[in-house]
Design a protein around this motif. Structure first.
Motif, short mmCIF file in Angstrom:
data_model
loop_
_atom_site.label_atom_id
_atom_site.label_comp_id
_atom_site.label_asym_id
_atom_site.label_seq_id
_atom_site.Cartn_x
_atom_site.Cartn_y
_atom_site.Cartn_z
N LEU A 106 0.83 -1.21 0.00
CA LEU A 106 0.00 0.00 0.00
C LEU A 106 0.87 1.25 0.00
O LEU A 106 0.56 2.23 -0.68
N LEU A 109 2.14 2.22 -3.50
CA LEU A 109 1.18 2.72 -4.47
C LEU A 109 1.24 4.23 -4.54
O LEU A 109 1.59 4.89 -3.56
N LYS A 114 -3.68 5.01 -3.17
CA LYS A 114 -3.71 4.66 -1.75
C LYS A 114 -4.93 5.28 -1.07
O LYS A 114 -5.66 4.62 -0.34
N LEU A 152 -2.23 -3.08 -6.47
CA LEU A 152 -2.02 -3.74 -5.18
C LEU A 152 -1.89 -5.25 -5.37
O LEU A 152 -1.02 -5.89 -4.79
#
Length: 168
Positions: A106, A109, A114, A152
């Motif tokens: 995460l 990203l 996010k 992700l």
């Protein structure tokens, strides 16, 4: 002032969750929420009566995070001297490792992906509420969410996502 507190207090747990997901530090998340609440109370007169309080607070929190993120980037990496040592064996190591993998992915990203994942996936905001928080059209929220989920998934599986090329 009591009326403002009655409206804002139920939003605090969700703001804390979102702030922690953004900064991954309990103290920094609490500071971010406090800054958000302070700003909300001091600028209460700017709030539209027909506006959605939750979206307004999340927008404010996100903007404060982005400002602090840019400020921190200019200052460089922060090293904490008083970090506590984690125990060598966690109660359930595989869950902790998987959670660390997800949080690490995460972090890698882009910020807009996010934010979308956190607002929709964690805070359970609708596409419309997320669009208001991020000040983008609903269609943009849906396409960014799709790309964020794909990114992700790719990061968690260890594969690279090949960017799409334009075809004339």
């Amino acid at each position: 002032m009591d009326e403002i507190a009655k409206l804002i207090e139920p939003q605090i747990p969700a703001l804390r969750r979102y702030a922690y997901a953004l900064v991954r530090d309990h103290d920094a998340a609490d500071d971010l929420v406090q800054d958000c609440l302070e700003r909300a109370v001091s600028r209460w007169y700017l709030r539209r009566d027909d506006g959605h309080l939750r979206a307004w607070l999340f927008t404010m929190l996100r903007n404060l995070y982005i400002n602090s993120y840019h400020r921190q980037k200019r200052r460089g990496t922060r090293v904490r001297l008083d970090e506590s040592i984690m125990p060598s064996v966690a109660p359930n190591q595989t869950d902790q490792l998987e959670m660390n993998d997800v949080l690490s992915a995460l972090e890698r990203l882009p910020e807009d992906h996010k934010s979308i994942l956190l607002l929709i996936g964690v805070e359970d905001l609708s596409y419309e509420e997320t669009a208001r928080v991020l000040s983008v059209p609903v269609g943009t929220v849906m396409s960014r969410l799709s790309r964020a989920r794909q990114g992700l998934r790719a990061l968690l599986s260890g594969s690279r996502v090949t960017p799409l090329r334009r075809v004339k």
